[in-house]
Design a protein around this motif. Structure first.
Motif, PDB file in Angstrom:
ATOM      1  N   THR A  63      19.562 -33.441 -94.189  1.00  0.00           N
ATOM      2  CA  THR A  63      20.241 -32.473 -93.319  1.00  0.00           C
ATOM      3  C   THR A  63      21.509 -31.963 -93.993  1.00  0.00           C
ATOM      4  N   ASP A  64      22.298 -32.875 -94.542  1.00  0.00           N
ATOM      5  CA  ASP A  64      23.541 -32.503 -95.223  1.00  0.00           C
ATOM      6  C   ASP A  64      23.257 -31.585 -96.416  1.00  0.00           C
ATOM      7  N   ARG A  65      22.288 -31.946 -97.242  1.00  0.00           N
ATOM      8  CA  ARG A  65      21.993 -31.152 -98.438  1.00  0.00           C
ATOM      9  C   ARG A  65      21.474 -29.760 -98.073  1.00  0.00           C
ATOM     10  N   LEU A  66      20.583 -29.685 -97.081  1.00  0.00           N
ATOM     11  CA  LEU A  66      20.056 -28.375 -96.685  1.00  0.00           C
ATOM     12  C   LEU A  66      21.151 -27.497 -96.092  1.00  0.00           C
ATOM     13  N   ARG A  67      22.064 -28.076 -95.341  1.00  0.00           N
ATOM     14  CA  ARG A  67      23.189 -27.294 -94.797  1.00  0.00           C
ATOM     15  C   ARG A  67      24.071 -26.759 -95.914  1.00  0.00           C
ATOM     16  N   LYS A  68      24.348 -27.609 -96.904  1.00  0.00           N
ATOM     17  CA  LYS A  68      25.173 -27.163 -98.037  1.00  0.00           C
ATOM     18  C   LYS A  68      24.459 -26.071 -98.831  1.00  0.00           C
ATOM     19  N   LEU A  69      23.159 -26.239 -99.050  1.00  0.00           N
ATOM     20  CA  LEU A  69      22.401 -25.224 -99.790  1.00  0.00           C
ATOM     21  C   LEU A  69      22.339 -23.911 -99.007  1.00  0.00           C
ATOM     22  N   GLU A  70      22.238 -24.014 -97.693  1.00  0.00           N
ATOM     23  CA  GLU A  70      22.245 -22.819 -96.850  1.00  0.00           C
ATOM     24  C   GLU A  70      23.608 -22.126 -96.932  1.00  0.00           C
ATOM     25  N   ALA A  71      24.686 -22.898 -96.842  1.00  0.00           N
ATOM     26  CA  ALA A  71      26.037 -22.332 -96.918  1.00  0.00           C
ATOM     27  C   ALA A  71      26.291 -21.671 -98.275  1.00  0.00           C
ATOM     28  N   ALA A  72      25.669 -22.203 -99.323  1.00  0.00           N
ATOM     29  CA  ALA A  72      25.840 -21.649-100.672  1.00  0.00           C
ATOM     30  C   ALA A  72      24.909 -20.466-100.939  1.00  0.00           C
ATOM     31  N   GLY A  73      24.020 -20.158 -99.992  1.00  0.00           N
ATOM     32  CA  GLY A  73      23.127 -19.018-100.172  1.00  0.00           C
ATOM     33  C   GLY A  73      21.906 -19.315-101.026  1.00  0.00           C
ATOM     34  N   VAL A  74      21.562 -20.575-101.197  1.00  0.00           N
ATOM     35  CA  VAL A  74      20.400 -20.967-102.001  1.00  0.00           C
ATOM     36  C   VAL A  74      19.156 -21.088-101.125  1.00  0.00           C
ATOM     37  N   VAL A  75      19.372 -21.464 -99.869  1.00  0.00           N
ATOM     38  CA  VAL A  75      18.301 -21.702 -98.903  1.00  0.00           C
ATOM     39  C   VAL A  75      18.626 -20.926 -97.640  1.00  0.00           C
ATOM     40  N   GLU A  76      17.580 -20.449 -96.960  1.00  0.00           N
ATOM     41  CA  GLU A  76      17.789 -19.872 -95.638  1.00  0.00           C
ATOM     42  C   GLU A  76      16.903 -20.600 -94.635  1.00  0.00           C
ATOM     43  N   ARG A  77      17.426 -20.732 -93.442  1.00  0.00           N
ATOM     44  CA  ARG A  77      16.717 -21.412 -92.372  1.00  0.00           C
ATOM     45  C   ARG A  77      16.142 -20.347 -91.439  1.00  0.00           C
ATOM     46  N   ARG A  78      14.845 -20.486 -91.103  1.00  0.00           N
ATOM     47  CA  ARG A  78      14.172 -19.529 -90.223  1.00  0.00           C
ATOM     48  C   ARG A  78      13.535 -20.268 -89.056  1.00  0.00           C
ATOM     49  N   ARG A  79      13.777 -19.758 -87.865  1.00  0.00           N
ATOM     50  CA  ARG A  79      13.180 -20.352 -86.666  1.00  0.00           C
ATOM     51  C   ARG A  79      11.700 -19.972 -86.636  1.00  0.00           C
ATOM     52  N   TYR A  80      10.845 -20.972 -86.411  1.00  0.00           N
ATOM     53  CA  TYR A  80       9.420 -20.691 -86.275  1.00  0.00           C
ATOM     54  C   TYR A  80       8.870 -21.130 -84.926  1.00  0.00           C
ATOM     55  N   ASN A  81       9.697 -21.786 -84.091  1.00  0.00           N
ATOM     56  CA  ASN A  81       9.272 -22.205 -82.768  1.00  0.00           C
ATOM     57  C   ASN A  81      10.484 -22.151 -81.838  1.00  0.00           C
ATOM     58  N   GLU A  82      10.289 -21.556 -80.658  1.00  0.00           N
ATOM     59  CA  GLU A  82      11.390 -21.424 -79.703  1.00  0.00           C
ATOM     60  C   GLU A  82      11.636 -22.708 -78.910  1.00  0.00           C
ATOM     61  N   HIS A  83      10.577 -23.277 -78.321  1.00  0.00           N
ATOM     62  CA  HIS A  83      10.721 -24.451 -77.452  1.00  0.00           C
ATOM     63  C   HIS A  83       9.752 -25.532 -77.880  1.00  0.00           C
ATOM     64  N   PRO A  84      10.193 -26.621 -78.438  1.00  0.00           N
ATOM     65  CA  PRO A  84      11.574 -26.869 -78.844  1.00  0.00           C
ATOM     66  C   PRO A  84      11.916 -26.054 -80.085  1.00  0.00           C
ATOM     67  N   PRO A  85      13.201 -25.805 -80.295  1.00  0.00           N
ATOM     68  CA  PRO A  85      13.563 -25.024 -81.480  1.00  0.00           C
ATOM     69  C   PRO A  85      13.189 -25.764 -82.762  1.00  0.00           C
ATOM     70  N   ARG A  86      12.467 -25.096 -83.625  1.00  0.00           N
ATOM     71  CA  ARG A  86      12.051 -25.664 -84.907  1.00  0.00           C
ATOM     72  C   ARG A  86      12.330 -24.620 -85.987  1.00  0.00           C
ATOM     73  N   PHE A  87      12.700 -25.144 -87.165  1.00  0.00           N
ATOM     74  CA  PHE A  87      13.076 -24.253 -88.254  1.00  0.00           C
ATOM     75  C   PHE A  87      12.302 -24.591 -89.519  1.00  0.00           C
ATOM     76  N   GLU A  88      12.119 -23.583 -90.332  1.00  0.00           N
ATOM     77  CA  GLU A  88      11.586 -23.756 -91.683  1.00  0.00           C
ATOM     78  C   GLU A  88      12.704 -23.397 -92.644  1.00  0.00           C
ATOM     79  N   TYR A  89      12.566 -23.880 -93.865  1.00  0.00           N
ATOM     80  CA  TYR A  89      13.534 -23.571 -94.917  1.00  0.00           C
ATOM     81  C   TYR A  89      12.824 -22.809 -96.016  1.00  0.00           C
ATOM     82  N   HIS A  90      13.502 -21.791 -96.527  1.00  0.00           N
ATOM     83  CA  HIS A  90      12.939 -20.953 -97.585  1.00  0.00           C
ATOM     84  C   HIS A  90      14.007 -20.697 -98.639  1.00  0.00           C
TER      85      HIS A  90
END
Length: 155
Positions: A63-90
């Motif tokens: 979780t920590d690494r993906l958040r840092k990579l997202e903040a650095a613009g290396v990874v983006e998080r995309r919602r693929y399910n509303e209920h419950p909220p679920r995300f994919e990483y690209h």
């Protein structure tokens, strides 16, 4: 201060911390689980649980690494399910630009760090994958001996 190839320019400078793109890159992707998460994204694995399983990273660390990579613009998080909220990483463009680095690290690891090959990779031309770093201008191999260095603003 310089030999024929200019590399001694860096060696001859007074020893002091210097600005370095390698150090800057390691500041973004240099933590152990970061590159493994990027590897999995490059292999087409996009869900958190699968990334965790394939890397062996704990949930907290991943979780920590993906958040840092997202903040650095290396990874983006995309919602693929509303209920419950679920995300994919690209991978972003910056993340996809790491692909040659990962291939080079993989090849180095196969040669120098593993006793047994893990998996073989091939190119769609039908041959085993061999990564070469070449100059985009002349297509000659890039080696330490072929580098020319300019230091400072007069590049």
């Amino acid at each position: 201060m310089s030999d024929d190839n200019g590399m001694s320019v860096l060696a001859d400078l007074p020893p002091a911390p210097r600005p370095c793109p390698i150090a800057a890159a390691l500041g973004v992707i240099g933590e152990r689980w970061s590159l493994l998460a990027i590897r999995e994204l490059g292999y087409g694995v996009h869900t958190f649980d699968r990334i965790a399983r394939f890397t062996g990273a704990s949930r907290d660390i991943l979780t920590d690494r993906l958040r840092k990579l997202e903040a650095a613009g290396v990874v983006e998080r995309r919602r693929y399910n509303e209920h419950p909220p679920r995300f994919e990483y690209h991978l972003t463009e910056a993340g996809r630009d790491l692909f040659p680095v990962l291939l080079s690290l993989r090849e180095w690891g196969e040669r120098w760090a593993l006793d047994e090959p893990s998996a073989s990779f091939g190119h769609d031309c039908g041959h085993p994958l061999a990564v070469d770093v070449v100059c985009r201008h002349c297509a000659a191999p890039v080696t330490p001996e072929s580098l020319r260095v300019s230091v400072g603003r007069d590049r």
